[in-house]
Design an enzyme around this catalytic site. Structure first.
Site, PDB file in Angstrom:
ATOM      1  N   ASP A  74       0.883  -1.162   0.000  1.00 35.93           N
ATOM      2  CA  ASP A  74       0.000   0.000   0.000  1.00 35.93           C
ATOM      3  C   ASP A  74       0.925   1.217   0.000  1.00 35.93           C
ATOM      4  O   ASP A  74       1.367   1.698   1.044  1.00 35.93           O
ATOM      5  CB  ASP A  74      -0.889  -0.017   1.251  1.00 35.93           C
ATOM      6  CG  ASP A  74      -1.842   1.178   1.311  1.00 35.93           C
ATOM      7  OD1 ASP A  74      -1.632   2.152   0.547  1.00 35.93           O
ATOM      8  OD2 ASP A  74      -2.769   1.147   2.131  1.00 35.93           O
ATOM      9  N   GLU A 101     -10.104  -3.267  15.302  1.00 33.84           N
ATOM     10  CA  GLU A 101      -9.000  -4.023  15.898  1.00 33.84           C
ATOM     11  C   GLU A 101      -8.569  -3.472  17.255  1.00 33.84           C
ATOM     12  O   GLU A 101      -7.772  -4.082  17.946  1.00 33.84           O
ATOM     13  CB  GLU A 101      -7.792  -4.125  14.958  1.00 33.84           C
ATOM     14  CG  GLU A 101      -8.099  -4.892  13.675  1.00 33.84           C
ATOM     15  CD  GLU A 101      -6.919  -4.965  12.737  1.00 33.84           C
ATOM     16  OE1 GLU A 101      -5.975  -4.149  12.875  1.00 33.84           O
ATOM     17  OE2 GLU A 101      -6.930  -5.851  11.866  1.00 33.84           O
TER      18      GLU A 101
END
Length: 544
Positions: free
Chosen positions: A165, A267
């Site tokens: 990314d 998360e």
């Protein structure tokens, strides 16, 4: 100390011990045994007994002792000690080498438990063994979720996905290198270091030393990567363990981390980032990133709505191998709409300027991240059906030299986070200029994610609206842990010949009441534009 006399002594075989900072000739290393014990008078003692008869034993005062990990099988104990042969007190540091990582972990656990017992916090089991204690992380998170989480991030293929990314990795690199003045000669802690890439960036920027803390098996790969870059690696120490549990030998000037999940908060690693701040960061230290914002705007996407609704049509079969499936249709329909959609969408699907909710990582308390209750207010720019709420986030690296944003906004280069949309099973109708209100309520759960409760309502619009109340309202409950990963690229939306390109929408001036944010000069991030304008005639003829 009433339990101490019932404690059974514990012994640990060490491959070697040596005095910290001494040369090998003046203080040769030798095998030894470390013994925890409690005397008749209730005193708790840690004694290092070398196997060599010529070497003196060292007694350690646990009250003043501190234990630090230098590696998987190497630790250092710094304390006030006494030389048994000379009966002389002195400040000492002992470097210890263990047979394996399991022995090292067991010794560290015993060290903490005996210290707690000394402070009156420990508990003794009937057989005299010390009870095991859970860390703050273990208290909050379900073991099966934690196991899958660390397994996932312990695999190189997932690290590669993040490294590739280039928006993410390139922004981090630029934020660090452009702000060398913040890193040169400073101590840095990399929170959740993963492959160690951010630690290497910090070392490139001139960090004095970097402590890379990583709880998953990726710590071993990080050691390999860092060892393969020796000019940088000599200033990096990889520490395997949870941030909530490990100890560091010194405070940090800078924390660097990539704690962002889907919708910023998924998360629940932001909590770990804040715990690291409280445990390791010096007063007035810097955090990279230091600020996060969740952006929200209503959207209209008939294609997505139909796609989700059609998934449940399977359950409308009345003769599926002789079985009527329709009793489960309603549950299936609700189930599909309980999944947040993760994909990249065309910003022209937005029907109102966005608003944002700010989190200042340098000030927020860990408990503040357990629940978010965000009031929503928008003014529709177009007349259409509103199918739900679109969300994305950005974070700020507030360097002394350059302030840089990392954004996941629609219309910006796509990241591995994409964007997120909460889709209503019952859309609401709005006209241009009509007010949309609602609430986004997110509550953390022990599977490292959040339950989302969304309500959107359309108020009466036009003459006499001041006397009117809400005329439409739609709600949904979603689990951020179980999204629908659609992840399609934005499709071109054809513009009618008589339509002109719309003007870019700017974010609304909505006061942020969650946290004061006074000390940062934010560089405004351009926000995406809304959908093409729809005339009243087109709205009526569309059949929406």
């Amino acid at each position: 100390m009433e339990n101490s006399t019932a404690m059974k002594p514990q012994e640990f075989a060490l491959v070697s011990i040596s005095e910290l900072g001494s040369s090998s000739s003046s203080s040769p290393s030798s095998p030894a045994v470390a013994m925890f014990s409690a005397g008749e008078n209730g005193a708790v003692e840690l004694r290092f007994q070398p196997e060599s008869e010529s070497a003196a034993a060292v007694n350690v005062d646990l009250q003043a002792a501190k234990l630090f990990k230098l590696g998987p099988v190497q630790s250092v104990c710094i304390s006030e000690g006494s030389d048994a042969s000379k009966e002389k007190l002195y400040s000492s540091g002992l470097t210890m080498h263990f047979k394996n990582e399991e022995e090292s972990e067991a010794f560290h656990c015993a060290f903490e438990q005996w210290k707690k017992l000394l402070a009156g916090e420990g508990k003794c089991l009937p057989n005299g063994e010390l009870s095991s204690s859970k860390s703050k992380f273990d208290d909050k998170i379900e073991p099966s979720s934690a196991k899958m989480y660390f397994h996932y991030y312990g695999q190189l293929l997932h690290q590669q996905n993040m490294l590739q990314d280039y928006v993410r990795t390139g922004t981090y690199y630029a934020a660090v290198i452009e702000n060398r003045a913040d890193f040169t000669g400073r101590v840095v802690v990399d929170v959740g270091a993963g492959s160690g890439i951010l630690s290497l960036f910090a070392a490139q920027a001139g960090a004095k030393h970097v402590y890379a803390v990583e709880a998953s098996e990726m710590a071993e790969y990080a050691r390999k990567l860092i060892a393969g870059n020796p000019s940088l690696g000599q200033r990096i120490t990889v520490i395997k363990g949870k941030v909530e549990e490990v100890e560091l030998p010194e405070k940090a000037d800078i924390l660097i981390s990539e704690p962002m999940g889907t919708l910023l908060i998924n998360e629940r690693m932001l909590e770990t980032y804040v715990i690291a701040r409280d445990r390791f960061l010096r007063p007035n230290g810097k955090m990279f990133p230091g600020v996060g914002r969740i952006h929200m705007a209503p959207f209209s996407d008939e294609f997505l709505f139909v796609e989700i609704a059609n998934k449940a049509l399977f359950w409308q079969q009345q003769n599926y191998y002789g079985v009527n499936l329709t009793p489960l249709y309603g549950s299936a329909f609700e189930g599909y709409f309980s999944q947040p959609v993760v994909d990249a969408f065309d910003p022209r699907l937005l029907v109102a300027p966005s608003m944002s909710h700010l989190i200042d990582f340098s000030r927020v308390k860990e408990e503040d991240l357990y629940e978010f209750d965000i009031p929503l207010r928008f003014v529709a720019s177009v007349g259409t059906r509103v199918h739900g709420l679109a969300c994305w986030f950005d974070v700020l690296f507030g360097g002394s030299t350059v302030q840089r944003w990392l954004t996941t906004a629609p219309g910006s280069p796509t990241t591995h986070w994409y964007q997120l949309r909460c889709v209503l099973s019952q859309p609401i109708y709005v006209m241009a200029g009509q007010e949309i209100t609602g609430r986004l309520h997110m509550i953390a759960h022990n599977s490292q994610s959040y339950t989302i409760y969304l309500t959107l309502s359309a108020k009466m619009w036009g003459p006499g609206a001041e006397q009117g109340g809400i005329i439409q309202s739609s709600s949904c409950k979603l689990d951020l842990k179980e999204p629908y990963y659609r992840m399609s690229q934005p499709q071109p939306y054809a513009m009618a010949q008589d339509q002109q390109p719309h003007q870019q929408l700017h974010s609304q001036d909505v006061p942020i009441d969650s946290l004061d944010f006074e000390d940062h000069d934010l560089i405004p991030e351009p926000l995406p534009s809304s959908g093409p304008k729809i005339t009243l005639a087109e709205y009526k003829s569309s059949g929406l």
